[in-house]
Motif scaffolding. Structure first.
Motif, PDB file in Angstrom:
ATOM      1  N   PRO A 200     -32.899 -29.569 -12.034  1.00  0.00           N
ATOM      2  CA  PRO A 200     -31.775 -30.259 -11.393  1.00  0.00           C
ATOM      3  C   PRO A 200     -32.006 -31.755 -11.273  1.00  0.00           C
ATOM      4  O   PRO A 200     -31.057 -32.542 -11.391  1.00  0.00           O
ATOM      5  CB  PRO A 200     -31.706 -29.587 -10.016  1.00  0.00           C
ATOM      6  CG  PRO A 200     -32.235 -28.212 -10.239  1.00  0.00           C
ATOM      7  CD  PRO A 200     -33.338 -28.389 -11.255  1.00  0.00           C
ATOM      8  N   GLN A 201     -33.244 -32.189 -11.073  1.00  0.00           N
ATOM      9  CA  GLN A 201     -33.538 -33.614 -10.952  1.00  0.00           C
ATOM     10  C   GLN A 201     -33.214 -34.357 -12.242  1.00  0.00           C
ATOM     11  O   GLN A 201     -32.520 -35.381 -12.238  1.00  0.00           O
ATOM     12  CB  GLN A 201     -35.002 -33.821 -10.587  1.00  0.00           C
ATOM     13  CG  GLN A 201     -35.373 -35.288 -10.389  1.00  0.00           C
ATOM     14  CD  GLN A 201     -36.843 -35.469 -10.080  1.00  0.00           C
ATOM     15  OE1 GLN A 201     -37.701 -34.929 -10.773  1.00  0.00           O
ATOM     16  NE2 GLN A 201     -37.146 -36.223  -9.024  1.00  0.00           N
ATOM     17  N   VAL A 202     -33.686 -33.855 -13.370  1.00  0.00           N
ATOM     18  CA  VAL A 202     -33.425 -34.500 -14.664  1.00  0.00           C
ATOM     19  C   VAL A 202     -31.931 -34.464 -14.982  1.00  0.00           C
ATOM     20  O   VAL A 202     -31.364 -35.429 -15.517  1.00  0.00           O
ATOM     21  CB  VAL A 202     -34.243 -33.824 -15.779  1.00  0.00           C
ATOM     22  CG1 VAL A 202     -33.852 -34.366 -17.143  1.00  0.00           C
ATOM     23  CG2 VAL A 202     -35.737 -34.027 -15.543  1.00  0.00           C
ATOM     24  N   THR A 203     -31.288 -33.367 -14.652  1.00  0.00           N
ATOM     25  CA  THR A 203     -29.845 -33.245 -14.892  1.00  0.00           C
ATOM     26  C   THR A 203     -29.076 -34.330 -14.155  1.00  0.00           C
ATOM     27  O   THR A 203     -28.162 -34.962 -14.709  1.00  0.00           O
ATOM     28  CB  THR A 203     -29.349 -31.857 -14.436  1.00  0.00           C
ATOM     29  OG1 THR A 203     -30.028 -30.850 -15.190  1.00  0.00           O
ATOM     30  CG2 THR A 203     -27.854 -31.721 -14.650  1.00  0.00           C
ATOM     31  N   LEU A 204     -29.449 -34.594 -12.910  1.00  0.00           N
ATOM     32  CA  LEU A 204     -28.765 -35.631 -12.134  1.00  0.00           C
ATOM     33  C   LEU A 204     -29.055 -37.020 -12.691  1.00  0.00           C
ATOM     34  O   LEU A 204     -28.195 -37.898 -12.655  1.00  0.00           O
ATOM     35  CB  LEU A 204     -29.189 -35.540 -10.667  1.00  0.00           C
ATOM     36  CG  LEU A 204     -28.682 -34.304  -9.920  1.00  0.00           C
ATOM     37  CD1 LEU A 204     -29.279 -34.243  -8.521  1.00  0.00           C
ATOM     38  CD2 LEU A 204     -27.173 -34.277  -9.843  1.00  0.00           C
ATOM     39  N   TRP A 205     -30.239 -37.239 -13.241  1.00  0.00           N
ATOM     40  CA  TRP A 205     -30.534 -38.539 -13.861  1.00  0.00           C
ATOM     41  C   TRP A 205     -29.627 -38.781 -15.071  1.00  0.00           C
ATOM     42  O   TRP A 205     -29.112 -39.872 -15.259  1.00  0.00           O
ATOM     43  CB  TRP A 205     -32.000 -38.587 -14.304  1.00  0.00           C
ATOM     44  CG  TRP A 205     -32.972 -38.680 -13.178  1.00  0.00           C
ATOM     45  CD1 TRP A 205     -32.717 -38.981 -11.874  1.00  0.00           C
ATOM     46  CD2 TRP A 205     -34.382 -38.446 -13.258  1.00  0.00           C
ATOM     47  NE1 TRP A 205     -33.863 -38.956 -11.126  1.00  0.00           N
ATOM     48  CE2 TRP A 205     -34.914 -38.629 -11.947  1.00  0.00           C
ATOM     49  CE3 TRP A 205     -35.252 -38.097 -14.285  1.00  0.00           C
ATOM     50  CZ2 TRP A 205     -36.270 -38.483 -11.673  1.00  0.00           C
ATOM     51  CZ3 TRP A 205     -36.599 -37.944 -14.004  1.00  0.00           C
ATOM     52  CH2 TRP A 205     -37.099 -38.138 -12.710  1.00  0.00           C
ATOM     53  N   ILE A 206     -29.445 -37.747 -15.881  1.00  0.00           N
ATOM     54  CA  ILE A 206     -28.580 -37.879 -17.063  1.00  0.00           C
ATOM     55  C   ILE A 206     -27.157 -38.247 -16.641  1.00  0.00           C
ATOM     56  O   ILE A 206     -26.482 -39.053 -17.297  1.00  0.00           O
ATOM     57  CB  ILE A 206     -28.581 -36.565 -17.866  1.00  0.00           C
ATOM     58  CG1 ILE A 206     -29.974 -36.313 -18.465  1.00  0.00           C
ATOM     59  CG2 ILE A 206     -27.523 -36.609 -18.969  1.00  0.00           C
ATOM     60  CD1 ILE A 206     -30.117 -34.957 -19.127  1.00  0.00           C
ATOM     61  N   MET A 207     -26.721 -37.697 -15.540  1.00  0.00           N
ATOM     62  CA  MET A 207     -25.345 -37.900 -15.096  1.00  0.00           C
ATOM     63  C   MET A 207     -25.101 -39.276 -14.496  1.00  0.00           C
ATOM     64  O   MET A 207     -23.973 -39.591 -14.106  1.00  0.00           O
ATOM     65  CB  MET A 207     -24.952 -36.800 -14.113  1.00  0.00           C
ATOM     66  CG  MET A 207     -24.859 -35.441 -14.788  1.00  0.00           C
ATOM     67  SD  MET A 207     -24.464 -34.091 -13.659  1.00  0.00           S
ATOM     68  CE  MET A 207     -24.384 -32.708 -14.810  1.00  0.00           C
ATOM     69  N   LEU A 208     -26.118 -40.109 -14.429  1.00  0.00           N
ATOM     70  CA  LEU A 208     -25.926 -41.490 -13.965  1.00  0.00           C
ATOM     71  C   LEU A 208     -25.022 -42.292 -14.901  1.00  0.00           C
ATOM     72  O   LEU A 208     -24.517 -43.346 -14.523  1.00  0.00           O
ATOM     73  CB  LEU A 208     -27.284 -42.193 -13.847  1.00  0.00           C
ATOM     74  CG  LEU A 208     -28.103 -41.867 -12.588  1.00  0.00           C
ATOM     75  CD1 LEU A 208     -29.514 -42.420 -12.723  1.00  0.00           C
ATOM     76  CD2 LEU A 208     -27.426 -42.434 -11.346  1.00  0.00           C
ATOM     77  N   VAL A 209     -24.806 -41.792 -16.111  1.00  0.00           N
ATOM     78  CA  VAL A 209     -23.919 -42.492 -17.045  1.00  0.00           C
ATOM     79  C   VAL A 209     -22.467 -42.447 -16.559  1.00  0.00           C
ATOM     80  O   VAL A 209     -21.651 -43.314 -16.925  1.00  0.00           O
ATOM     81  CB  VAL A 209     -24.029 -41.869 -18.453  1.00  0.00           C
ATOM     82  CG1 VAL A 209     -23.409 -40.472 -18.492  1.00  0.00           C
ATOM     83  CG2 VAL A 209     -23.377 -42.763 -19.494  1.00  0.00           C
ATOM     84  N   VAL A 210     -22.134 -41.476 -15.698  1.00  0.00           N
ATOM     85  CA  VAL A 210     -20.736 -41.297 -15.291  1.00  0.00           C
ATOM     86  C   VAL A 210     -20.203 -42.486 -14.486  1.00  0.00           C
ATOM     87  O   VAL A 210     -19.102 -42.978 -14.772  1.00  0.00           O
ATOM     88  CB  VAL A 210     -20.579 -39.976 -14.515  1.00  0.00           C
ATOM     89  CG1 VAL A 210     -19.171 -39.842 -13.947  1.00  0.00           C
ATOM     90  CG2 VAL A 210     -20.885 -38.809 -15.433  1.00  0.00           C
ATOM     91  N   PRO A 211     -20.919 -42.996 -13.460  1.00  0.00           N
ATOM     92  CA  PRO A 211     -20.406 -44.186 -12.766  1.00  0.00           C
ATOM     93  C   PRO A 211     -20.227 -45.392 -13.679  1.00  0.00           C
ATOM     94  O   PRO A 211     -19.321 -46.208 -13.456  1.00  0.00           O
ATOM     95  CB  PRO A 211     -21.477 -44.458 -11.700  1.00  0.00           C
ATOM     96  CG  PRO A 211     -22.174 -43.154 -11.503  1.00  0.00           C
ATOM     97  CD  PRO A 211     -22.161 -42.485 -12.834  1.00  0.00           C
ATOM     98  N   VAL A 212     -21.065 -45.489 -14.695  1.00  0.00           N
ATOM     99  CA  VAL A 212     -20.928 -46.597 -15.655  1.00  0.00           C
ATOM    100  C   VAL A 212     -19.609 -46.472 -16.412  1.00  0.00           C
ATOM    101  O   VAL A 212     -18.877 -47.456 -16.607  1.00  0.00           O
ATOM    102  CB  VAL A 212     -22.113 -46.616 -16.630  1.00  0.00           C
ATOM    103  CG1 VAL A 212     -21.930 -47.703 -17.692  1.00  0.00           C
ATOM    104  CG2 VAL A 212     -23.421 -46.826 -15.877  1.00  0.00           C
ATOM    105  N   ILE A 213     -19.278 -45.261 -16.842  1.00  0.00           N
ATOM    106  CA  ILE A 213     -18.015 -45.038 -17.552  1.00  0.00           C
ATOM    107  C   ILE A 213     -16.831 -45.372 -16.656  1.00  0.00           C
ATOM    108  O   ILE A 213     -15.819 -45.939 -17.105  1.00  0.00           O
ATOM    109  CB  ILE A 213     -17.936 -43.583 -18.042  1.00  0.00           C
ATOM    110  CG1 ILE A 213     -19.041 -43.308 -19.062  1.00  0.00           C
ATOM    111  CG2 ILE A 213     -16.569 -43.296 -18.668  1.00  0.00           C
ATOM    112  CD1 ILE A 213     -19.112 -41.851 -19.504  1.00  0.00           C
TER     113      ILE A 213
END
Length: 446
Positions: A200-213
């Motif tokens: 879950p930790q790595v998954t949440l790191w990957i999803m940091l791209v969403v606020p950028v979009i």
């Protein structure tokens, strides 16, 4: 006069391209704004289970002097249900209360904050949310991370719904479809990544791209009216309520691109020029008129979140190949698929009678409540179908509510009305949490 980022003069040649850019822009804004919220709810079971395992795992001396870690892994409760010691409704509470506070108060003062600054706040709070939850070592830190996701989502939804009145009405279908897609993307990607072996930790790191979009979509994709006050607040309230010399700051309601709105009479347009700014009393009166939309929407969301966060984690089928956590994640995923399908349906048909969807959603809650108590459902696949249907009702109620608010509200009241009515779903969710916690406690004590 401050020009909006990415503002273009309105021209016949660019009309079609601008409409598509704005539709796609609002679709992406809806996707990114709700993404963190959905992920936090999808991760609720894992967040609580992870922290509880850490807190209840203790080193026990073995006979040979070494230490052996013994974890009760939530299986030491005497309940016939596989319960988390803390209901996922606790995560929902942290996810909804800040949003409810923002939505219930901000419509009365948020016009003083320029849209550009609001979007920056949404961006930073979403980033902080993902980071806090991914690095959390305690339940309290996880809950604070969820709170930041709530702030980002609540402020964003209120602001983007208000923003939609500056564009043609078709952007509302883009927003609705995008928010529905957020559910599918957030729940599905979280489920897929974690089942593929990522933590879950790595998954949440990957999803940091969403606020950028989200930030890129707002600042570089949308085509604003040239006079849109991007970095300067509305000087006297709402830009739709101006004197005759403020024609340039009115929302772009009468666009060349929207043939239906072009048919509005010249008399109505002239009257709008002379309408004074909305007072606090005016806003309270508008809120009273919005109750016919807010209450049915709130009931729909009360019933569906009572199901999602109060009942679904108790609908566990040990004989299934799916673990408890996997069953819970796919409940959430299928629910979001239903939401996405119905929120996208606005381009095909409209449903005016929201109260019918309220009734049907309450029937779903009663049905699944009895299913939890009597355990008469044979397998999770039956629950999957019911949850999909539940999502269809919820998504349809949301997008049709805001469509008809825009259609039936006076032009100078639309910006405020869209923001104020957004409290409906959050109020229903908050009340469902109050009901879900004692229900969870009751069933887990059986």
């Amino acid at each position: 006069m401050d020009r909006a980022v990415n503002s273009d003069p309105v021209s016949t040649a660019g009309t079609g391209r601008q409409r598509w850019r704005n539709w796609i822009g609002f679709w992406l804004l809806g996707l990114c704004n709700n993404f963190a919220y959905v992920v936090m709810l999808s991760a609720a079971h894992d967040i609580l289970q992870k922290q509880e395992i850490q807190n209840t795992t203790t080193p026990t001396p073995a006979p040979n002097g070494t230490n052996i870690e013994i974890s009760n892994n939530n299986n030491n409760n005497s309940s016939r249900f596989d319960c988390n010691p803390v209901s996922t409704a606790a995560v929902l509470l942290a996810d909804i209360l800040p949003t409810l506070l923002i939505k219930s108060t901000a419509p009365f003062y948020i016009h003083k904050v320029p849209y550009g600054f609001r979007v920056l706040v949404c961006f930073f709070t979403a980033v902080v949310s993902f980071l806090m939850v991914s690095f959390s070592s305690t339940i309290l830190m996880s809950i604070f991370g969820v709170v930041f996701a709530s702030i980002s989502s609540g402020l964003g939804e209120l602001s983007f719904l208000s923003l939609s009145v500056f564009f043609s009405r078709d952007v509302l279908s883009g927003w609705g479809s995008g928010t529905g897609a957020a559910g599918v993307a957030g729940a599905f990607l979280y489920s897929a990544f974690t089942q593929a072996g990522l933590t879950p930790q790595v998954t949440l790191w990957i999803m940091l791209v969403v606020p950028v979009i989200l930030a890129v979509s707002y600042f570089f994709l949308l085509v604003f009216p040239s006079s849109f006050p991007q970095w300067r607040r509305h000087e006297d309230g709402h830009s739709t309520s101006r004197a005759p010399d403020s024609q340039e700051r009115r929302p772009l309601i009468e666009e060349e691109t929207d043939t239906d709105e072009d048919t509005e009479t010249t008399q109505e347009e002239q009257e709008d020029k002379h309408i004074r700014p909305l007072t606090f009393t005016d806003k309270l009166y508008i809120m009273k008129g919005l109750l016919k939309f807010i209450i049915p929407l709130g009931v729909v969301y009360f019933a569906e979140y009572f199901i999602n966060q109060g009942l679904l984690e108790l609908l566990y089928f040990p004989e299934s190949r799916l673990s408890h956590a996997e069953q819970y994640r796919w409940y959430q995923t299928l629910y979001q698929i239903g939401v996405f399908a119905s929120r996208t349906s606005l381009v095909c048909f409209k449903i005016r009678k929201i109260f019918l969807m309220s009734l049907l959603q309450c029937l779903n809650a009663v049905l699944l409540g009895f299913a939890v108590y009597y355990q008469y459902l044979p397998n999770p696949w039956v629950v999957f179908i019911i949850v999909l249907y539940e999502g269809l009702l919820g998504g349809a109620a949301y997008v049709n509510t805001f469509f008809f608010i825009r259609e039936e509200t006076a032009k100078h009241e639309r910006e405020f009305a869209m923001a104020a009515a957004s409290v409906g779903d959050s109020l229903g969710i908050a009340l469902s949490t109050a009901a879900s916690l004692p229900v969870h406690h009751y069933f887990c004590s059986l």
